[in-house]
Design a protein around this motif. Structure first.
Motif, PDB file in Angstrom:
ATOM      1  N   LYS A   3      53.178 -14.064 -73.735  1.00 40.93           N
ATOM      2  CA  LYS A   3      51.930 -14.798 -73.956  1.00 40.93           C
ATOM      3  C   LYS A   3      51.077 -14.830 -72.688  1.00 40.93           C
ATOM      4  O   LYS A   3      49.849 -14.689 -72.741  1.00 40.93           O
ATOM      5  N   ASN A   4      51.710 -15.034 -71.533  1.00 41.55           N
ATOM      6  CA  ASN A   4      50.962 -15.083 -70.281  1.00 41.55           C
ATOM      7  C   ASN A   4      50.354 -13.727 -69.941  1.00 41.55           C
ATOM      8  O   ASN A   4      49.224 -13.653 -69.439  1.00 41.55           O
ATOM      9  N   ALA A   5      51.091 -12.643 -70.198  1.00 39.86           N
ATOM     10  CA  ALA A   5      50.558 -11.303 -69.936  1.00 39.86           C
ATOM     11  C   ALA A   5      49.352 -11.025 -70.830  1.00 39.86           C
ATOM     12  O   ALA A   5      48.343 -10.453 -70.388  1.00 39.86           O
ATOM     13  N   GLU A   6      49.435 -11.445 -72.081  1.00 39.38           N
ATOM     14  CA  GLU A   6      48.310 -11.273 -72.999  1.00 39.38           C
ATOM     15  C   GLU A   6      47.106 -12.102 -72.543  1.00 39.38           C
ATOM     16  O   GLU A   6      45.963 -11.642 -72.593  1.00 39.38           O
ATOM     17  N   ALA A   7      47.387 -13.323 -72.083  1.00 34.88           N
ATOM     18  CA  ALA A   7      46.310 -14.195 -71.609  1.00 34.88           C
ATOM     19  C   ALA A   7      45.647 -13.614 -70.364  1.00 34.88           C
ATOM     20  O   ALA A   7      44.418 -13.678 -70.210  1.00 34.88           O
ATOM     21  N   ALA A   8      46.439 -13.028 -69.465  1.00 39.09           N
ATOM     22  CA  ALA A   8      45.895 -12.430 -68.245  1.00 39.09           C
ATOM     23  C   ALA A   8      44.936 -11.290 -68.579  1.00 39.09           C
ATOM     24  O   ALA A   8      43.840 -11.185 -68.005  1.00 39.09           O
ATOM     25  N   ALA A   9      45.325 -10.431 -69.509  1.00 42.80           N
ATOM     26  CA  ALA A   9      44.464  -9.323 -69.907  1.00 42.80           C
ATOM     27  C   ALA A   9      43.169  -9.832 -70.539  1.00 42.80           C
ATOM     28  O   ALA A   9      42.067  -9.321 -70.266  1.00 42.80           O
ATOM     29  N   GLU A  10      43.297 -10.859 -71.361  1.00 44.24           N
ATOM     30  CA  GLU A  10      42.133 -11.449 -72.032  1.00 44.24           C
ATOM     31  C   GLU A  10      41.164 -12.056 -71.019  1.00 44.24           C
ATOM     32  O   GLU A  10      39.942 -11.867 -71.099  1.00 44.24           O
ATOM     33  N   LEU A  11      41.715 -12.776 -70.031  1.00 49.53           N
ATOM     34  CA  LEU A  11      40.873 -13.431 -69.036  1.00 49.53           C
ATOM     35  C   LEU A  11      40.161 -12.422 -68.140  1.00 49.53           C
ATOM     36  O   LEU A  11      38.977 -12.582 -67.820  1.00 49.53           O
ATOM     37  N   LYS A  12      40.867 -11.369 -67.738  1.00 50.13           N
ATOM     38  CA  LYS A  12      40.230 -10.334 -66.912  1.00 50.13           C
ATOM     39  C   LYS A  12      39.066  -9.699 -67.649  1.00 50.13           C
ATOM     40  O   LYS A  12      38.007  -9.439 -67.069  1.00 50.13           O
ATOM     41  N   ALA A  13      39.252  -9.464 -68.933  1.00 50.97           N
ATOM     42  CA  ALA A  13      38.190  -8.859 -69.743  1.00 50.97           C
ATOM     43  C   ALA A  13      36.975  -9.779 -69.843  1.00 50.97           C
ATOM     44  O   ALA A  13      35.837  -9.306 -70.013  1.00 50.97           O
ATOM     45  N   LYS A  14      37.191 -11.081 -69.706  1.00 51.03           N
ATOM     46  CA  LYS A  14      36.096 -12.053 -69.797  1.00 51.03           C
ATOM     47  C   LYS A  14      35.507 -12.406 -68.439  1.00 51.03           C
ATOM     48  O   LYS A  14      34.667 -13.297 -68.331  1.00 51.03           O
ATOM     49  N   GLY A  15      36.008 -11.749 -67.373  1.00 48.93           N
ATOM     50  CA  GLY A  15      35.429 -11.964 -66.058  1.00 48.93           C
ATOM     51  C   GLY A  15      36.068 -13.048 -65.223  1.00 48.93           C
ATOM     52  O   GLY A  15      35.551 -13.421 -64.162  1.00 48.93           O
TER      53      GLY A  15
END
Length: 339
Positions: free
Chosen positions: A275-287
């Protein structure tokens, strides 16, 4: 049939017969997690595992979201027979003995949940912690650790220098001492106040939870900086039962509880890692900018943490014993200089 197979079959039959003959028991357990929370769902799986493996000799009534008593009162409710077991965390009991800090949130200790669990099972931790729990009429059954927490910030937090003057929401206790030592300004406030305090600028950041949970809270809708993976805090949630209740259970029932907790420990760690790895990718994509502190910077924080440990170790013999146990094992793992 070979003799070995005959013996194995006989042993399994004996275990099954023992479980069937065990006096049925109902355990009332309270967790601070909600039913819809990922950890609440894992707790429900734990209940199902225990009831299935025990073939009905153990029934669990799980109370979610601290529905019987407040989270901080769960331990006392189990001690006094209102509940049978506490499924919150040892850090809530530091008012009884500072030693509980070091079975609840060690702060700046281990890098991964697997290292922290290895202290419990292979570093002498279970025996050291059990002595503390038994002193207060409770039995530690096991831990479930979701991993390192991440800080959220409206400013860059790339390393220790960025902590100087950084105002952030902090839980009370050991953490405030460590971050103060590093130049930050911890402000103790209730979890529910974080969102408004960030919006209004009362605080620059917050220590709330793991990265994925912080996303769920909506913190990165307000602030655009975080650290990942974390380094400062990795809470150990526990299952602790009233010792008289625990001692009334058969060895087979106790083993089932222990085994189910070890499964819960594994799945808590690996599911949150995903879940944290998925969240990290999502956050990077959002800046959102994520900072991975260097080994040197992590070592600086760990050094500040150890200074605070020493102050807490001086408070009670039990705290001193647990700090010594952690230091020894951290040294064996190469995370600090061997003592």
């Amino acid at each position: 049939m070979k003799l070995s197979k005959l013996l194995a079959t006989a042993a399994l039959t004996a275990i099954a017969a023992s479980a069937a003959m065990a006096e049925p028991i109902t355990l009332r357990i309270q967790t601070h997690y909600a039913t819809e929370h990922p950890s609440g769902k894992l707790a429900a799986q734990f209940v199902d595992d225990v009831q299935t493996m025990s073939d009905g000799s153990i029934t669990i009534e799980m109370f979610y979201s601290s529905s019987v008593v407040a989270t901080t009162e769960t331990w006392d409710a189990a001690v006094n027979g209102i509940l049978d077991c506490d499924m919150t965390g040892g850090a809530y009991q530091t008012g009884k003995n500072p030693a509980f800090q070091f079975v609840g949130d060690i702060m700046g200790g281990y890098d991964t949940p697997y290292q922290q669990l290895s202290w419990l099972y292979y570093g002498g931790g279970y025996e050291a912690a059990q002595s503390l729990y038994n002193e207060y009429g409770m039995q530690l059954v096991g831990w479930w650790i979701y991993g390192q927490e991440s800080l959220s910030s409206s400013k860059p937090i790339a390393g220790p220098e960025d902590l100087k003057g950084w105002k952030f929401r902090s839980p009370p206790g050991l953490e405030t001492e460590i971050f103060t030592e590093m130049g930050a300004t911890p402000i103790v406030m209730d979890f529910t106040e974080i969102f408004t305090a960030l919006e209004t600028g009362i605080i620059d950041g917050a220590d709330a939870s793991g990265l994925a949970n912080n996303v769920g809270l909506g913190l990165y809708d307000i602030v655009k900086h975080a650290n990942y993976p974390g380094f400062h805090s990795m809470p150990s949630d526990h299952l602790a039962c009233n010792k008289d209740v625990w001692d009334s259970m058969t060895p087979g029932q106790q083993r089932i509880m222990d085994t189910a907790m070890q499964k819960l420990s594994l799945h808590t760690a690996i599911s949150n890692e995903k879940k944290n790895a998925e969240a990290a990718a999502e956050l990077k994509a959002k800046g959102v900018t994520l900072y991975d502190w260097s080994e040197e910077d992590r070592a600086n924080f760990r050094a500040a943490a150890q200074k605070a440990w020493d102050g807490w170790a001086a408070k009670t013999p039990e705290a001193a014993a647990l700090v010594e146990s952690h230091r020894k094992y951290l040294g064996e793992l190469g995370l600090i200089s061997a003592q």
